[in-house]
Motif scaffolding. Sequence first.
Motif, PDB file in Angstrom:
ATOM      1  N   PRO A  36       0.836  -1.194   0.000  1.00  0.00           N
ATOM      2  CA  PRO A  36       0.000   0.000   0.000  1.00  0.00           C
ATOM      3  C   PRO A  36       0.875   1.251   0.000  1.00  0.00           C
ATOM      4  O   PRO A  36       1.871   1.322   0.720  1.00  0.00           O
ATOM      5  CB  PRO A  36      -0.796  -0.110   1.305  1.00  0.00           C
ATOM      6  N   THR A  37       0.487   2.231  -0.828  1.00  0.00           N
ATOM      7  CA  THR A  37       1.251   3.469  -0.943  1.00  0.00           C
ATOM      8  C   THR A  37       0.317   4.648  -0.708  1.00  0.00           C
ATOM      9  O   THR A  37      -0.708   4.778  -1.375  1.00  0.00           O
ATOM     10  CB  THR A  37       1.907   3.565  -2.333  1.00  0.00           C
ATOM     11  N   PHE A  38       0.679   5.494   0.244  1.00  0.00           N
ATOM     12  CA  PHE A  38      -0.134   6.642   0.632  1.00  0.00           C
ATOM     13  C   PHE A  38       0.480   7.909   0.040  1.00  0.00           C
ATOM     14  O   PHE A  38       1.614   8.247   0.351  1.00  0.00           O
ATOM     15  CB  PHE A  38      -0.136   6.800   2.156  1.00  0.00           C
ATOM     16  N   HIS A  39      -0.265   8.599  -0.800  1.00  0.00           N
ATOM     17  CA  HIS A  39       0.157   9.901  -1.319  1.00  0.00           C
ATOM     18  C   HIS A  39      -0.630  10.931  -0.525  1.00  0.00           C
ATOM     19  O   HIS A  39      -1.847  11.040  -0.689  1.00  0.00           O
ATOM     20  CB  HIS A  39      -0.107   9.999  -2.815  1.00  0.00           C
ATOM     21  N   CYS A  40       0.057  11.677   0.310  1.00  0.00           N
ATOM     22  CA  CYS A  40      -0.580  12.475   1.359  1.00  0.00           C
ATOM     23  C   CYS A  40      -0.775  13.945   1.025  1.00  0.00           C
ATOM     24  O   CYS A  40      -1.091  14.747   1.911  1.00  0.00           O
ATOM     25  CB  CYS A  40       0.217  12.328   2.650  1.00  0.00           C
ATOM     26  N   GLY A  41      -0.566  14.349  -0.203  1.00  0.00           N
ATOM     27  CA  GLY A  41      -0.873  15.699  -0.628  1.00  0.00           C
ATOM     28  C   GLY A  41      -0.197  16.800   0.170  1.00  0.00           C
ATOM     29  O   GLY A  41      -0.828  17.785   0.525  1.00  0.00           O
ATOM     30  N   GLY A  42       1.097  16.614   0.468  1.00  0.00           N
ATOM     31  CA  GLY A  42       1.841  17.632   1.200  1.00  0.00           C
ATOM     32  C   GLY A  42       1.721  17.546   2.710  1.00  0.00           C
ATOM     33  O   GLY A  42       2.266  18.385   3.428  1.00  0.00           O
ATOM     34  N   ILE A  77       8.592  15.254   1.696  1.00  0.00           N
ATOM     35  CA  ILE A  77       8.969  13.838   1.726  1.00  0.00           C
ATOM     36  C   ILE A  77       8.608  13.223   0.381  1.00  0.00           C
ATOM     37  O   ILE A  77       7.443  13.209  -0.009  1.00  0.00           O
ATOM     38  CB  ILE A  77       8.239  13.111   2.868  1.00  0.00           C
ATOM     39  N   TYR A  78       9.606  12.733  -0.345  1.00  0.00           N
ATOM     40  CA  TYR A  78       9.322  12.130  -1.638  1.00  0.00           C
ATOM     41  C   TYR A  78       9.177  10.620  -1.546  1.00  0.00           C
ATOM     42  O   TYR A  78       8.618   9.990  -2.448  1.00  0.00           O
ATOM     43  CB  TYR A  78      10.355  12.519  -2.702  1.00  0.00           C
ATOM     44  N   HIS A  79       9.636  10.006  -0.451  1.00  0.00           N
ATOM     45  CA  HIS A  79       9.494   8.558  -0.302  1.00  0.00           C
ATOM     46  C   HIS A  79       9.763   8.157   1.144  1.00  0.00           C
ATOM     47  O   HIS A  79      10.757   8.581   1.726  1.00  0.00           O
ATOM     48  CB  HIS A  79      10.465   7.822  -1.221  1.00  0.00           C
ATOM     49  N   THR A  80       8.879   7.360   1.689  1.00  0.00           N
ATOM     50  CA  THR A  80       9.068   6.773   3.016  1.00  0.00           C
ATOM     51  C   THR A  80       8.785   5.287   2.919  1.00  0.00           C
ATOM     52  O   THR A  80       7.734   4.889   2.414  1.00  0.00           O
ATOM     53  CB  THR A  80       8.106   7.389   4.050  1.00  0.00           C
ATOM     54  N   GLU A  81       9.723   4.485   3.371  1.00  0.00           N
ATOM     55  CA  GLU A  81       9.507   3.047   3.547  1.00  0.00           C
ATOM     56  C   GLU A  81       9.201   2.854   5.025  1.00  0.00           C
ATOM     57  O   GLU A  81       9.960   3.304   5.881  1.00  0.00           O
ATOM     58  CB  GLU A  81      10.759   2.252   3.184  1.00  0.00           C
ATOM     59  N   ALA A  82       8.091   2.198   5.314  1.00  0.00           N
ATOM     60  CA  ALA A  82       7.674   2.031   6.704  1.00  0.00           C
ATOM     61  C   ALA A  82       6.956   0.697   6.862  1.00  0.00           C
ATOM     62  O   ALA A  82       6.711  -0.012   5.882  1.00  0.00           O
ATOM     63  CB  ALA A  82       6.768   3.187   7.109  1.00  0.00           C
ATOM     64  N   HIS A  83       6.603   0.387   8.096  1.00  0.00           N
ATOM     65  CA  HIS A  83       5.789  -0.803   8.344  1.00  0.00           C
ATOM     66  C   HIS A  83       4.919  -0.596   9.585  1.00  0.00           C
ATOM     67  O   HIS A  83       5.260   0.175  10.477  1.00  0.00           O
ATOM     68  CB  HIS A  83       6.648  -2.069   8.477  1.00  0.00           C
ATOM     69  N   ILE A  84       3.786  -1.273   9.559  1.00  0.00           N
ATOM     70  CA  ILE A  84       2.890  -1.381  10.708  1.00  0.00           C
ATOM     71  C   ILE A  84       2.780  -2.871  10.960  1.00  0.00           C
ATOM     72  O   ILE A  84       2.285  -3.613  10.113  1.00  0.00           O
ATOM     73  CB  ILE A  84       1.511  -0.770  10.420  1.00  0.00           C
ATOM     74  N   SER A 130       3.828  -6.354  10.562  1.00  0.00           N
ATOM     75  CA  SER A 130       4.639  -6.965   9.499  1.00  0.00           C
ATOM     76  C   SER A 130       4.273  -6.440   8.110  1.00  0.00           C
ATOM     77  O   SER A 130       4.843  -6.885   7.126  1.00  0.00           O
ATOM     78  CB  SER A 130       4.474  -8.486   9.535  1.00  0.00           C
ATOM     79  N   GLN A 131       3.344  -5.481   8.044  1.00  0.00           N
ATOM     80  CA  GLN A 131       2.896  -4.951   6.751  1.00  0.00           C
ATOM     81  C   GLN A 131       3.752  -3.772   6.302  1.00  0.00           C
ATOM     82  O   GLN A 131       3.796  -2.754   6.981  1.00  0.00           O
ATOM     83  CB  GLN A 131       1.437  -4.502   6.832  1.00  0.00           C
ATOM     84  N   ARG A 132       4.416  -3.932   5.164  1.00  0.00           N
ATOM     85  CA  ARG A 132       5.162  -2.816   4.559  1.00  0.00           C
ATOM     86  C   ARG A 132       4.186  -1.821   3.958  1.00  0.00           C
ATOM     87  O   ARG A 132       3.132  -2.198   3.458  1.00  0.00           O
ATOM     88  CB  ARG A 132       6.051  -3.319   3.429  1.00  0.00           C
ATOM     89  N   LEU A 133       4.555  -0.551   3.974  1.00  0.00           N
ATOM     90  CA  LEU A 133       3.822   0.468   3.256  1.00  0.00           C
ATOM     91  C   LEU A 133       4.746   1.610   2.905  1.00  0.00           C
ATOM     92  O   LEU A 133       5.857   1.702   3.414  1.00  0.00           O
ATOM     93  CB  LEU A 133       2.602   0.969   4.034  1.00  0.00           C
ATOM     94  N   ARG A 134       4.280   2.465   2.006  1.00  0.00           N
ATOM     95  CA  ARG A 134       5.060   3.614   1.563  1.00  0.00           C
ATOM     96  C   ARG A 134       4.196   4.856   1.694  1.00  0.00           C
ATOM     97  O   ARG A 134       2.982   4.804   1.493  1.00  0.00           O
ATOM     98  CB  ARG A 134       5.502   3.434   0.113  1.00  0.00           C
ATOM     99  N   LEU A 135       4.854   5.981   2.015  1.00  0.00           N
ATOM    100  CA  LEU A 135       4.162   7.257   2.143  1.00  0.00           C
ATOM    101  C   LEU A 135       4.997   8.343   1.503  1.00  0.00           C
ATOM    102  O   LEU A 135       6.225   8.274   1.525  1.00  0.00           O
ATOM    103  CB  LEU A 135       3.950   7.623   3.613  1.00  0.00           C
ATOM    104  N   SER A 136       4.298   9.354   0.950  1.00  0.00           N
ATOM    105  CA  SER A 136       5.006  10.499   0.378  1.00  0.00           C
ATOM    106  C   SER A 136       4.102  11.727   0.425  1.00  0.00           C
ATOM    107  O   SER A 136       2.906  11.620   0.700  1.00  0.00           O
ATOM    108  CB  SER A 136       5.429  10.225  -1.067  1.00  0.00           C
ATOM    109  N   ASP A 137       4.693  12.882   0.132  1.00  0.00           N
ATOM    110  CA  ASP A 137       3.924  14.118   0.063  1.00  0.00           C
ATOM    111  C   ASP A 137       3.232  14.283  -1.278  1.00  0.00           C
ATOM    112  O   ASP A 137       2.501  15.243  -1.481  1.00  0.00           O
ATOM    113  CB  ASP A 137       4.836  15.333   0.315  1.00  0.00           C
ATOM    114  N   GLY A 138       3.440  13.377  -2.205  1.00  0.00           N
ATOM    115  CA  GLY A 138       2.828  13.477  -3.527  1.00  0.00           C
ATOM    116  C   GLY A 138       1.329  13.308  -3.488  1.00  0.00           C
ATOM    117  O   GLY A 138       0.722  13.080  -2.443  1.00  0.00           O
TER     118      GLY A 138
END
Length: 121
Positions: free
Chosen positions: A5-11, A40-47, A49-57
């Motif tokens: 899952p990838t979250f684009h957080c709109g700034g 933030i252009y890219h964040t690798e994270a986990h909750i 054991s679930q990987r996810l990605r987040l960014s300001d895009g």
Amino acid sequence: MTIIPTFHCGGRCAEAIALYQEAFGLEIDWQGKNPETGLIYHTEAHIGSQRLRLSDGGVNTVQADSLFLAVTYDTVDEVIKAFDIVKEGGIVVQSPHKPDFATCMSEVKDKFGFKWFLMVD
């Protein structure tokens, strides 16, 4: 195959990360920021054991209400705690309750537009 899952957080990525750290124990594995803008252009994270990605895009992205993230807990108290954190500034779809198919479930759309289905099986 892996789905991430990838979250684009709109700034508002830093704000989203802080919320998810409090609500779900999100841990950051790596993060890249633009040195000029601080975004933030890219964040690798986990909750868990679930990987996810987040960014300001994603400032002009389409919100899809048909997609949500399901988080299963061991106790009703954990559901209520996460629900109370995530609902702030968001939209409560269903408060924690006992449906026929689970011990407890709730649904909330957080202030960033992401939907969460929080439950105990």
